[in-house]
Motif scaffolding. Sequence first.
Motif, short mmCIF file in Angstrom:
data_model
loop_
_atom_site.label_atom_id
_atom_site.label_comp_id
_atom_site.label_asym_id
_atom_site.label_seq_id
_atom_site.Cartn_x
_atom_site.Cartn_y
_atom_site.Cartn_z
N ILE A 173 0.87 -1.18 0.00
CA ILE A 173 0.00 0.00 0.00
C ILE A 173 0.91 1.23 0.00
N SER A 174 0.81 1.98 -1.08
CA SER A 174 1.67 3.13 -1.29
C SER A 174 1.26 4.30 -0.38
N GLY A 175 2.17 5.15 0.10
CA GLY A 175 3.59 5.05 0.01
C GLY A 175 4.24 4.22 1.10
N GLY A 176 3.73 4.25 2.37
CA GLY A 176 4.48 3.65 3.48
C GLY A 176 4.67 2.14 3.39
N LEU B 156 -3.44 4.26 -1.76
CA LEU B 156 -4.58 4.63 -0.93
C LEU B 156 -4.17 5.80 -0.05
N SER B 157 -4.98 6.85 -0.08
CA SER B 157 -4.67 8.01 0.75
C SER B 157 -5.86 8.33 1.64
N LEU B 158 -5.54 8.76 2.83
CA LEU B 158 -6.60 9.14 3.76
C LEU B 158 -6.79 10.65 3.67
N ASP C 262 1.58 -2.89 4.69
CA ASP C 262 1.59 -1.45 4.98
C ASP C 262 2.51 -1.23 6.18
N GLU C 263 2.89 0.02 6.42
CA GLU C 263 3.82 0.22 7.54
C GLU C 263 3.07 0.28 8.87
N VAL C 264 1.88 0.87 8.87
CA VAL C 264 1.21 1.05 10.16
C VAL C 264 -0.30 0.82 10.06
N ASP C 265 -0.82 0.17 11.07
CA ASP C 265 -2.26 0.02 11.25
C ASP C 265 -2.62 0.98 12.37
N ARG D 252 -7.10 1.64 11.26
CA ARG D 252 -7.46 0.45 10.47
C ARG D 252 -8.33 0.80 9.25
N THR D 253 -8.58 2.07 9.03
CA THR D 253 -9.43 2.49 7.91
C THR D 253 -8.85 2.02 6.57
N THR D 254 -7.55 2.23 6.40
CA THR D 254 -6.90 1.90 5.12
C THR D 254 -6.90 0.39 4.88
O1 LIG Z 1 -4.93 2.82 9.86
P1 LIG Z 1 -5.18 4.14 9.18
O2 LIG Z 1 -5.75 5.17 10.10
O3 LIG Z 1 -5.98 3.98 7.94
O4 LIG Z 1 -3.78 4.76 8.82
C1 LIG Z 1 -2.76 4.05 8.18
C2 LIG Z 1 -2.42 4.62 6.83
O5 LIG Z 1 -2.01 5.98 6.98
C3 LIG Z 1 -0.80 6.18 6.29
O6 LIG Z 1 -1.07 6.51 4.96
P2 LIG Z 1 -1.14 7.99 4.38
O7 LIG Z 1 -2.44 8.14 3.65
O8 LIG Z 1 -0.85 8.97 5.46
O9 LIG Z 1 -0.06 8.03 3.25
P3 LIG Z 1 1.44 7.49 3.03
O10 LIG Z 1 1.44 6.00 3.16
O11 LIG Z 1 1.69 7.90 1.62
O12 LIG Z 1 2.33 8.17 4.02
C4 LIG Z 1 -0.14 4.82 6.32
O13 LIG Z 1 0.78 4.64 5.29
C5 LIG Z 1 -1.29 3.85 6.23
O14 LIG Z 1 -1.56 3.49 4.90
#
Ligand SMILES: O=P(O)(O)OC[C@H]1O[C@H](OP(=O)(O)OP(=O)(O)O)[C@H](O)[C@@H]1O
Length: 210
Positions: free
Chosen positions: A39-42, A69-71, A115-118, A121-123
């Motif tokens: 999942i781009s970018g992280g 995917l961007s939030l 992905d780098e971080v949950d 959990r929306t993404t």
């Molecule tokens: O669990 P969540 O609340 O959904 O957050 C996690 C997401 O937030 C960040 O993405 P971001 O849209 O900030 O973009 P990036 O990956 O390009 O930095 C991160 O890379 C995850 O994809």
Amino acid sequence: MSETPAKFYISYNNIHKLCQQTAKTILDRNEKPDVIIGISGGGLIPARIIRTFLKKKGEKNIPIQAIGLSLYEDLGLDGKVETIGKEVIRTQWLDFGALDKHFDSLIGKKILIVDEVDDTRTTLHYAVSELEKEVAEQQKRLNRQNEKTTFTVFVLHNKDKPKNAALPIEMIESGHYMAACTVPDQWLCYPWDADDIDEHTRLAKLQGHD
Ligand SMILES: O=P(O)(O)OC[C@H]1O[C@H](OP(=O)(O)OP(=O)(O)O)[C@H](O)[C@@H]1O
């Protein structure tokens, strides 16, 4: 006055080792993925690192696909009540165009979503539910309902906090949700955002995340 949240520094070395450990668990279970979806970018850097450790000698590299995917903050009005939430915007999706012939879809494949971080959990919820929906529609269309597709999620860090969305319960119960670390709801500082990588790495070492 609110306190500045504690920062949690993570080094490239630490990320490398977390990917290596998770890959070992996956291979020990005999669940080498057929495709990795970053999942781009992280998610892209951990996706590339874990691929190294999932590859067995003499075998082909596992293909990596990227989804974007961007939030973004939704400050819209829901009826008469003002809602402040986060919406997922899809900026890029799967493209099997340049892959082998047998890679025409995800049907019947073992898929590792990275992905780098949950955080909330929306993404991840969006990624898993959209990919599952897509596979189910294709299976129906191609009459291939008997093939089993398995989704695994890998994140470096899961923030220990109430989530805004869920992942499939069977994914969690069967161990197909893999968080290398569960961390408090802190500000996570990843090395790719560092202005001074030496100082960043020093701080990560001090905190024991190296
Ligand atoms: O669990 P969540 O609340 O959904 O957050 C996690 C997401 O937030 C960040 O993405 P971001 O849209 O900030 O973009 P990036 O990956 O390009 O930095 C991160 O890379 C995850 O994809």
